[in-house]
Scaffold this active site. Structure first.
Site, mmCIF file in Angstrom:
data_model
loop_
_atom_site.group_PDB
_atom_site.id
_atom_site.type_symbol
_atom_site.label_atom_id
_atom_site.label_comp_id
_atom_site.label_asym_id
_atom_site.label_seq_id
_atom_site.Cartn_x
_atom_site.Cartn_y
_atom_site.Cartn_z
ATOM 1 N N SER A 90 0.846 -1.191 0.000
ATOM 2 C CA SER A 90 0.000 0.000 0.000
ATOM 3 C C SER A 90 0.881 1.240 0.000
ATOM 4 C CB SER A 90 -0.906 -0.006 1.232
ATOM 5 O OG SER A 90 -1.773 1.107 1.223
ATOM 6 N N HIS A 94 2.461 12.127 -0.436
ATOM 7 C CA HIS A 94 2.068 13.535 -0.376
ATOM 8 C C HIS A 94 3.281 14.393 -0.724
ATOM 9 C CE1 HIS A 94 -1.920 13.002 1.365
ATOM 10 N NE2 HIS A 94 -1.400 12.050 2.134
ATOM 11 N N HIS A 104 -1.988 7.329 -4.794
ATOM 12 C CA HIS A 104 -2.250 6.170 -3.936
ATOM 13 C C HIS A 104 -2.244 4.919 -4.810
ATOM 14 C CE1 HIS A 104 -5.491 3.206 -3.036
ATOM 15 N NE2 HIS A 104 -4.810 3.093 -1.909
ATOM 16 N N ASN A 106 -2.565 0.405 -4.258
ATOM 17 C CA ASN A 106 -2.646 -0.762 -3.397
ATOM 18 C C ASN A 106 -2.783 -2.004 -4.269
ATOM 19 O OD1 ASN A 106 -4.790 -2.792 -2.028
ATOM 20 N ND2 ASN A 106 -3.423 -1.939 -0.476
ATOM 21 N N ARG A 108 -3.208 -6.281 -3.483
ATOM 22 C CA ARG A 108 -3.441 -7.123 -2.315
ATOM 23 C C ARG A 108 -4.014 -8.484 -2.716
ATOM 24 N NH1 ARG A 108 -7.172 -3.090 -2.686
ATOM 25 N NH2 ARG A 108 -9.353 -3.742 -2.850
ATOM 26 N N HIS A 144 -4.125 8.159 -17.120
ATOM 27 C CA HIS A 144 -5.126 7.157 -17.508
ATOM 28 C C HIS A 144 -4.646 6.288 -18.668
ATOM 29 C CE1 HIS A 144 -8.679 7.709 -14.952
ATOM 30 N NE2 HIS A 144 -8.214 8.941 -14.794
ATOM 31 N N HIS A 174 -20.266 13.031 1.109
ATOM 32 C CA HIS A 174 -20.753 14.211 1.837
ATOM 33 C C HIS A 174 -20.291 15.518 1.193
ATOM 34 C CE1 HIS A 174 -16.872 13.208 3.793
ATOM 35 N NE2 HIS A 174 -16.721 14.512 3.915
#
Length: 302
Positions: A90, A94, A104, A106, A108, A144, A174
């Site tokens: 992972s 920044h 980011h 990851n 797994r 992309h 939110h």
């Protein structure tokens, strides 16, 4: 079918490769490593880089853990029993420069042995997404296209399918905005008549190894550009959105906390400095307003 030991060893190697390349790209900072053991089984290698020429804070973590799943996690995963093994790499980076994006990744693997007549449970998951503080169209297209090229080597349906998944997953409900410009995301990818375990594993590794050529290019495109104090303040605001997503919605954070993972390793994704100015409104026609207008699902960058 590759064994869990093979998968973990190859993931360790990918962690080594990425750390070495990021140190070379930064030119100043070095990773600090902590080896840790998980109560209940397994452990990992947490590697953190800080205060570099361009990498303000980043983590490249490897883990291979096993034991008993808490009942709440077993229910959430809808799996038949509680013995598990999970391994992965992972990454969250920044940068200190507001024109260099957060990234980011990851990769797994999750496994449960056969028990009580149930078949074994296995799947791969992963993804990579980009969170620019300012969206540059040419960088978004490059990012992309890199992902599509990796996907197309294994299955021409992967990129579209996993891009839509990423748009839906990396969404801050939110705020009614995406975390960044998306990428690809997949979970519970299993073998089928068209897709062998070996192919899925090779795809997982290829995605992991796409990280360096992709991110180093984006660093080098933008690291020498001048920026203003106002742009840095905007960077801190966008980092705040990143924090909100990781603490409220991120499945990996929840899994780590609920399986008694190492807190410092789980929360290494958080930036060193973030800000939440009250009721911030981007000035109409500004680059900040343009970036906000592009934090939407369904944008086709290529």
């Amino acid at each position: 079918m590759p064994t869990k030991e093979q998968i973990a060893e190859d993931y360790r190697r990918i962690q080594d490769e990425i750390c070495a390349a990021l140190e070379a790209a930064d030119g100043l900072a070095k990773f600090e490593e902590e080896l840790w053991e998980r109560e209940g089984g397994g452990g990992g290698r947490t590697r953190v880089i800080q205060n570099g020429n361009v990498l303000e804070k980043g983590g490249v973590n490897f883990s291979a853990v096993e034991g008993k799943l808490p009942a709440s996690v077993q229910k959430a995963l809808n799996v038949p029993h509680d013995n598990f093994f999970a391994t992965g790499v992972s990454i969250v980076i920044h940068p200190n420069h507001p024109l260099v994006p957060i990234i980011h990744m990851n990769i797994r693997y999750f496994e449960m042995p056969a028990e009580d007549g149930d078949a074994p449970v296995r799947w791969f998951g992963g993804g990579i997404d980009l969170t620019p503080h300012y969206v540059f169209d040419e960088d978004a297209r490059f990012f992309h296209q890199q992902l599509k090229d990796v996907c197309d080597r294994f299955n021409t349906e992967f990129y579209h399918r996993f891009k839509v998944w990423a748009d839906d997953y990396f969404f801050i409900k939110h705020r009614d905005e995406t975390r960044g410009i998306g990428g690809i995301f997949y979970d519970r990818l299993t073998a089928s008549d068209e897709l062998s375990w070996e192919t899925i594993f090779e795809f997982s590794k290829a995605l992991g190894r796409s990280f360096i050529p992709t991110y180093v290019e984006l660093i080098n495109r933008n690291r020498s550009k001048p920026f203003t104090p106002a742009q840095q303040q905007w960077q801190y605001l966008r980092r705040g959105r990143y924090v909100e997503f990781n603490l409220v919605y991120d499945a990996g954070t929840k899994f780590g906390l609920e399986t008694n993972g190492r807190i410092e390793s789980i929360l290494m994704s958080l930036p060193p400095t973030s800000k939440w100015p009250y009721n911030y409104q981007a000035e109409e026609g500004s680059e900040e307003a343009r970036t906000l207008s592009l934090l939407k699902k369904g944008i086709n960058w290529i």
